[in-house]
Design an enzyme around this catalytic site. Structure first.
Site, PDB file in Angstrom:
ATOM      1  N   HIS A  75     -15.976 -39.917  26.239  1.00  0.00           N
ATOM      2  CA  HIS A  75     -15.064 -39.300  25.259  1.00  0.00           C
ATOM      3  C   HIS A  75     -15.260 -37.405  25.265  1.00  0.00           C
ATOM      4  CE1 HIS A  75     -12.285 -38.419  21.352  1.00  0.00           C
ATOM      5  NE2 HIS A  75     -13.729 -37.977  20.739  1.00  0.00           N
ATOM      6  N   GLU A  76     -16.378 -36.981  25.385  1.00  0.00           N
ATOM      7  CA  GLU A  76     -16.541 -36.102  25.355  1.00  0.00           C
ATOM      8  C   GLU A  76     -15.921 -34.907  26.608  1.00  0.00           C
ATOM      9  OE1 GLU A  76     -16.987 -34.100  22.475  1.00  0.00           O
ATOM     10  OE2 GLU A  76     -17.931 -35.757  21.882  1.00  0.00           O
ATOM     11  N   HIS A 130      -8.823 -29.667  28.348  1.00  0.00           N
ATOM     12  CA  HIS A 130      -9.171 -27.815  28.809  1.00  0.00           C
ATOM     13  C   HIS A 130      -8.861 -27.367  29.816  1.00  0.00           C
ATOM     14  CE1 HIS A 130     -10.486 -26.733  24.780  1.00  0.00           C
ATOM     15  NE2 HIS A 130     -11.029 -27.471  24.422  1.00  0.00           N
ATOM     16  N   HIS A 146     -12.699 -34.160  26.625  1.00  0.00           N
ATOM     17  CA  HIS A 146     -12.014 -33.192  26.122  1.00  0.00           C
ATOM     18  C   HIS A 146     -12.376 -32.056  26.991  1.00  0.00           C
ATOM     19  CE1 HIS A 146     -11.845 -33.988  21.959  1.00  0.00           C
ATOM     20  NE2 HIS A 146     -12.696 -34.059  21.723  1.00  0.00           N
TER      21      HIS A 146
END
Length: 236
Positions: free
Chosen positions: A105-106, A113, A109
Protein backbone atom coordinates in the site's frame (compact mmCIF):
# COMPACT_ATOMS: atom_id res chain seq x y z
CA UNK A 1 -34.28 32.53 24.49
CA UNK A 2 -33.03 31.77 20.96
CA UNK A 3 -31.12 28.88 19.47
CA UNK A 4 -28.56 28.72 22.26
CA UNK A 5 -31.18 28.79 24.96
CA UNK A 6 -31.50 25.03 25.14
CA UNK A 7 -27.79 24.63 24.57
CA UNK A 8 -27.20 25.14 28.29
CA UNK A 9 -28.99 21.85 28.94
CA UNK A 10 -28.96 19.80 25.77
CA UNK A 11 -27.46 20.49 22.38
CA UNK A 12 -28.87 18.06 19.77
CA UNK A 13 -25.89 18.74 17.48
CA UNK A 14 -23.82 16.68 19.91
CA UNK A 15 -25.34 13.68 18.15
CA UNK A 16 -23.25 14.55 15.09
CA UNK A 17 -20.08 14.43 17.17
CA UNK A 18 -21.22 11.17 18.78
CA UNK A 19 -21.89 9.54 15.42
CA UNK A 20 -18.45 10.54 14.18
CA UNK A 21 -16.77 9.23 17.34
CA UNK A 22 -18.59 5.89 17.13
CA UNK A 23 -17.61 5.48 13.47
CA UNK A 24 -13.95 6.19 14.25
CA UNK A 25 -13.90 3.75 17.18
CA UNK A 26 -15.57 1.05 15.09
CA UNK A 27 -13.13 1.58 12.22
CA UNK A 28 -10.12 1.43 14.54
CA UNK A 29 -11.34 -1.78 16.16
CA UNK A 30 -11.99 -3.27 12.74
CA UNK A 31 -8.55 -2.52 11.36
CA UNK A 32 -6.86 -3.74 14.55
CA UNK A 33 -8.74 -7.05 14.60
CA UNK A 34 -8.28 -7.64 10.86
CA UNK A 35 -4.59 -6.81 10.92
CA UNK A 36 -4.00 -8.96 14.01
CA UNK A 37 -5.75 -11.88 12.31
CA UNK A 38 -3.71 -11.79 9.11
CA UNK A 39 -0.48 -10.83 10.83
CA UNK A 40 -0.44 -14.44 12.00
CA UNK A 41 -0.68 -15.76 8.44
CA UNK A 42 2.80 -16.16 6.94
CA UNK A 43 3.25 -15.58 3.23
CA UNK A 44 4.28 -18.61 1.24
CA UNK A 45 7.25 -16.77 -0.22
CA UNK A 46 8.60 -15.92 3.23
CA UNK A 47 9.49 -12.40 2.15
CA UNK A 48 9.25 -9.61 4.71
CA UNK A 49 7.42 -6.32 4.36
CA UNK A 50 10.72 -4.55 3.66
CA UNK A 51 11.72 -7.08 1.00
CA UNK A 52 8.29 -6.85 -0.61
CA UNK A 53 8.54 -3.06 -0.72
CA UNK A 54 11.99 -3.16 -2.31
CA UNK A 55 10.83 -5.60 -4.95
CA UNK A 56 7.67 -3.65 -5.80
CA UNK A 57 9.60 -0.40 -6.14
CA UNK A 58 12.21 -2.00 -8.41
CA UNK A 59 9.62 -3.74 -10.58
CA UNK A 60 7.75 -0.43 -10.84
CA UNK A 61 10.91 1.26 -12.11
CA UNK A 62 11.40 3.34 -8.97
CA UNK A 63 15.04 3.32 -7.84
CA UNK A 64 15.35 6.56 -5.90
CA UNK A 65 13.09 5.67 -2.95
CA UNK A 66 14.68 4.26 0.21
CA UNK A 67 12.93 1.77 2.48
CA UNK A 68 13.55 2.50 6.16
CA UNK A 69 12.45 1.13 9.50
CA UNK A 70 10.41 3.31 11.85
CA UNK A 71 9.29 2.56 15.38
CA UNK A 72 5.70 1.93 16.34
CA UNK A 73 2.78 -0.15 15.16
CA UNK A 74 1.15 0.69 11.81
CA UNK A 75 3.03 3.99 11.65
CA UNK A 76 3.93 3.17 8.05
CA UNK A 77 3.99 6.02 5.55
CA UNK A 78 5.62 7.31 2.39
CA UNK A 79 7.46 10.63 2.63
CA UNK A 80 7.55 12.18 -0.87
CA UNK A 81 9.71 15.12 0.24
CA UNK A 82 12.60 12.82 1.22
CA UNK A 83 11.63 9.93 -1.04
CA UNK A 84 11.58 7.51 1.87
CA UNK A 85 9.16 4.68 2.49
CA UNK A 86 9.04 4.03 6.23
CA UNK A 87 7.77 0.72 7.58
CA UNK A 88 6.87 0.11 11.22
CA UNK A 89 8.00 -2.58 13.64
CA UNK A 90 4.99 -4.75 12.77
CA UNK A 91 5.62 -4.53 9.03
CA UNK A 92 9.32 -4.05 8.25
CA UNK A 93 10.65 -7.44 9.39
CA UNK A 94 7.42 -9.42 9.34
CA UNK A 95 6.72 -12.06 6.69
CA UNK A 96 2.98 -12.04 7.26
CA UNK A 97 0.38 -11.45 4.57
CA UNK A 98 -0.83 -8.40 6.48
CA UNK A 99 2.65 -6.86 6.59
CA UNK A 100 3.19 -7.37 2.88
CA UNK A 101 -0.20 -5.81 2.16
CA UNK A 102 0.61 -2.69 4.19
CA UNK A 103 4.07 -2.40 2.61
CA UNK A 104 2.54 -2.71 -0.86
CA UNK A 105 0.00 0.00 0.00
CA UNK A 106 2.78 2.44 0.88
CA UNK A 107 4.50 1.51 -2.37
CA UNK A 108 1.24 2.43 -4.05
CA UNK A 109 1.74 5.98 -2.78
CA UNK A 110 5.28 6.03 -4.15
CA UNK A 111 3.95 4.92 -7.53
CA UNK A 112 1.28 7.63 -7.38
CA UNK A 113 3.95 10.29 -6.91
CA UNK A 114 6.14 8.77 -9.59
CA UNK A 115 3.32 8.77 -12.15
CA UNK A 116 1.93 12.20 -11.23
CA UNK A 117 -1.41 10.91 -9.94
CA UNK A 118 -3.53 14.09 -9.72
CA UNK A 119 -5.39 13.53 -6.39
CA UNK A 120 -2.17 12.96 -4.44
CA UNK A 121 -0.69 16.12 -5.94
CA UNK A 122 -3.79 18.04 -4.86
CA UNK A 123 -3.58 16.53 -1.38
CA UNK A 124 0.08 17.49 -1.07
CA UNK A 125 -0.74 21.10 -1.93
CA UNK A 126 -3.54 21.10 0.65
CA UNK A 127 -1.28 19.99 3.52
CA UNK A 128 -0.27 23.51 4.71
CA UNK A 129 -3.85 24.78 4.54
CA UNK A 130 -5.16 21.65 6.24
CA UNK A 131 -2.66 22.03 9.10
CA UNK A 132 -3.79 25.62 9.62
CA UNK A 133 -7.44 24.60 9.42
CA UNK A 134 -7.13 21.81 11.98
CA UNK A 135 -5.25 24.03 14.43
CA UNK A 136 -6.85 27.44 13.93
CA UNK A 137 -10.43 26.79 12.80
CA UNK A 138 -12.04 25.91 16.13
CA UNK A 139 -10.06 28.52 18.15
CA UNK A 140 -11.19 31.26 15.73
CA UNK A 141 -14.81 30.18 16.12
CA UNK A 142 -14.51 30.10 19.92
CA UNK A 143 -12.85 33.52 19.91
CA UNK A 144 -15.62 34.91 17.71
CA UNK A 145 -18.28 33.51 20.04
CA UNK A 146 -16.43 34.91 23.06
CA UNK A 147 -16.29 38.36 21.46
CA UNK A 148 -20.05 38.74 21.35
CA UNK A 149 -20.73 36.33 18.48
CA UNK A 150 -18.43 38.16 16.07
CA UNK A 151 -19.68 36.77 12.75
CA UNK A 152 -16.56 37.76 10.82
CA UNK A 153 -14.26 35.69 13.04
CA UNK A 154 -16.77 32.85 13.21
CA UNK A 155 -17.19 32.66 9.44
CA UNK A 156 -13.42 32.79 8.93
CA UNK A 157 -13.04 29.98 11.46
CA UNK A 158 -15.63 27.85 9.69
CA UNK A 159 -14.01 28.35 6.29
CA UNK A 160 -10.56 27.64 7.70
CA UNK A 161 -11.82 24.45 9.36
CA UNK A 162 -13.44 23.47 6.05
CA UNK A 163 -9.95 23.28 4.53
CA UNK A 164 -9.06 20.52 6.97
CA UNK A 165 -12.27 18.73 6.05
CA UNK A 166 -11.47 19.08 2.34
CA UNK A 167 -8.09 17.45 2.99
CA UNK A 168 -9.83 14.46 4.60
CA UNK A 169 -12.18 14.12 1.63
CA UNK A 170 -9.38 14.34 -0.96
CA UNK A 171 -7.49 11.70 1.02
CA UNK A 172 -10.16 9.09 0.26
CA UNK A 173 -9.46 8.55 -3.47
CA UNK A 174 -5.72 8.68 -2.74
CA UNK A 175 -5.94 5.85 -0.21
CA UNK A 176 -8.37 3.73 -2.21
CA UNK A 177 -6.22 4.08 -5.30
CA UNK A 178 -3.04 3.16 -3.40
CA UNK A 179 -4.71 -0.01 -2.12
CA UNK A 180 -5.95 -0.88 -5.60
CA UNK A 181 -2.46 -0.44 -7.01
CA UNK A 182 -1.00 -2.53 -4.17
CA UNK A 183 -3.29 -5.49 -4.76
CA UNK A 184 -2.73 -5.35 -8.52
CA UNK A 185 1.06 -5.24 -8.13
CA UNK A 186 1.13 -8.10 -5.64
CA UNK A 187 -0.82 -10.24 -8.09
CA UNK A 188 0.77 -9.06 -11.34
CA UNK A 189 4.31 -9.35 -10.00
CA UNK A 190 3.62 -12.87 -8.72
CA UNK A 191 4.54 -11.97 -5.16
CA UNK A 192 1.47 -13.53 -3.55
CA UNK A 193 -0.96 -16.26 -4.50
CA UNK A 194 -4.56 -15.34 -5.29
CA UNK A 195 -5.86 -16.36 -1.89
CA UNK A 196 -3.12 -14.32 -0.21
CA UNK A 197 -4.04 -11.28 -2.29
CA UNK A 198 -7.63 -11.71 -1.13
CA UNK A 199 -6.40 -11.72 2.46
CA UNK A 200 -4.44 -8.53 1.79
CA UNK A 201 -7.59 -6.97 0.36
CA UNK A 202 -9.39 -7.59 3.65
CA UNK A 203 -6.58 -5.88 5.56
CA UNK A 204 -6.46 -2.88 3.25
CA UNK A 205 -10.25 -2.57 3.12
CA UNK A 206 -10.33 -2.42 6.91
CA UNK A 207 -7.60 0.22 6.86
CA UNK A 208 -9.54 2.23 4.26
CA UNK A 209 -12.51 2.25 6.60
CA UNK A 210 -10.52 4.38 9.06
CA UNK A 211 -10.12 7.08 6.39
CA UNK A 212 -13.82 6.94 5.57
CA UNK A 213 -14.65 7.28 9.26
CA UNK A 214 -12.23 10.20 9.69
CA UNK A 215 -13.67 12.03 6.67
CA UNK A 216 -17.24 11.40 7.81
CA UNK A 217 -16.44 12.59 11.33
CA UNK A 218 -14.84 15.76 9.96
CA UNK A 219 -17.84 16.47 7.72
CA UNK A 220 -20.23 15.96 10.63
CA UNK A 221 -18.16 18.30 12.78
CA UNK A 222 -18.25 20.94 10.05
CA UNK A 223 -22.01 20.50 9.74
CA UNK A 224 -22.37 20.98 13.48
CA UNK A 225 -20.35 24.18 13.37
CA UNK A 226 -22.49 25.50 10.52
CA UNK A 227 -25.69 24.65 12.38
CA UNK A 228 -24.44 26.32 15.55
CA UNK A 229 -22.65 29.35 14.18
CA UNK A 230 -23.14 29.52 10.43
CA UNK A 231 -26.11 31.86 10.50
CA UNK A 232 -26.54 35.23 12.13
CA UNK A 233 -28.01 33.82 15.31
CA UNK A 234 -27.27 35.61 18.50
CA UNK A 235 -28.15 34.94 22.05
CA UNK A 236 -31.16 36.87 23.20
Amino acid sequence: MGYYGYGYYFDPTYFLVLIGAVLCIFAQLRVSSTYNKFSKVRSRTGMTGAEAAQRILQMSGIYDVRVEHIRGSLTDHYDPTQKVLRLSDTVYGSDSVAAIGVAAHECGHAVQHNTGYAPIQIRSKLVPAANIGSKAGIPLIILGAFLGMNQVLIQIGIWVFALAVLFQVVTLPVEFNASGRALAMLGDYGMLANDEVRSCKKVLSAAALTYVAAATSAILQLLRLILMFGGNRRRD
